[in-house]
Design an enzyme around this catalytic site. Structure first.
Site, PDB file in Angstrom:
ATOM      1  N   CYS A   1      -6.567   2.279   5.492  1.00  0.00           N
ATOM      2  CA  CYS A   1      -7.225   1.059   5.946  1.00  0.00           C
ATOM      3  C   CYS A   1      -6.687   0.696   7.342  1.00  0.00           C
ATOM      4  CB  CYS A   1      -6.956  -0.080   4.964  1.00  0.00           C
ATOM      5  SG  CYS A   1      -5.233  -0.672   4.975  1.00  0.00           S
TER       6      CYS A   1
ATOM      7  N   GLU B   1       0.838   3.915   1.774  1.00  0.00           N
ATOM      8  CA  GLU B   1       1.221   4.384   3.107  1.00  0.00           C
ATOM      9  C   GLU B   1       2.372   3.564   3.683  1.00  0.00           C
ATOM     10  OE1 GLU B   1      -3.406   4.630   3.105  1.00  0.00           O
ATOM     11  OE2 GLU B   1      -1.857   3.472   2.079  1.00  0.00           O
TER      12      GLU B   1
ATOM     13  N   HIS C   1       0.860  -1.182   0.000  1.00  0.00           N
ATOM     14  CA  HIS C   1       0.000   0.000   0.000  1.00  0.00           C
ATOM     15  C   HIS C   1       0.899   1.236   0.000  1.00  0.00           C
ATOM     16  CE1 HIS C   1      -3.968  -1.742   1.746  1.00  0.00           C
ATOM     17  NE2 HIS C   1      -3.343  -2.658   1.027  1.00  0.00           N
TER      18      HIS C   1
ATOM     19  N   CYS D   1      -2.813   0.086   7.378  1.00  0.00           N
ATOM     20  CA  CYS D   1      -2.019   1.302   7.206  1.00  0.00           C
ATOM     21  C   CYS D   1      -2.168   2.238   8.397  1.00  0.00           C
ATOM     22  CB  CYS D   1      -2.404   1.991   5.907  1.00  0.00           C
ATOM     23  SG  CYS D   1      -1.939   1.025   4.445  1.00  0.00           S
TER      24      CYS D   1
END
Length: 146
Positions: A82, A54, A52, A85
């Protein structure tokens, strides 16, 4: 620089993801006035659930600063983080998180749940910065998939 300008840089990262047929989420991390990390989703290309934007930005920032605590840092991300993260952001001690579009399926900083409500480190959260632009890139991406 302003939140809008930094979010624009995160949107530039999201566009890189879209160009590679990845879900267009981008993130940058700023300390002072310096961008110390920038990343975008690469889960499909990298075949890794951890890729991801992040998480990748946190990894870059930690390497640049030489430690795991990102004190004095702000993360700008185009989509609300999410749970995975958000947990990484909390564990890295990112002081402030600025996100664009809410995530109505997995947002963990206020939309579906709020990890800041738990007895954990509490980053300052600012939501809705360039929200329309951030949501639009996601909407257009998913429309193109149908």
């Amino acid at each position: 620089m302003t939140d809008d300008i930094y979010m624009g840089l995160a949107l530039d990262e999201a566009k890189k993801a879209a160009a590679q047929d990845e879900v267009p989420v981008g993130a940058i991390i700023v300390r002072g006035d310096e961008v110390i990390a920038s990343a975008y989703n690469t889960r499909e290309y990298g075949k890794n659930a951890l890729y991801h934007a992040e998480i990748k930005a946190i990894d870059q920032a930690c390497k640049k600063l030489g430690g795991w605590r990102l004190v004095g840092c702000t993360m700008y991300v185009t989509l609300e983080p999410c749970p995975m993260c958000a947990g990484a952001i909390i564990n890295a001690r990112v002081e402030r998180v600025v996100y664009g579009a809410p995530d109505h399926k997995a947002g963990a900083f206020g939309t579906m749940l709020n990890l800041v409500d738990y007895p954990l480190y509490k980053p300052q959260i600012t939501s809705g910065v360039l929200a329309e632009e951030c949501a639009s890139i996601l909407t257009n991406f998913f429309k193109s998939k149908r």
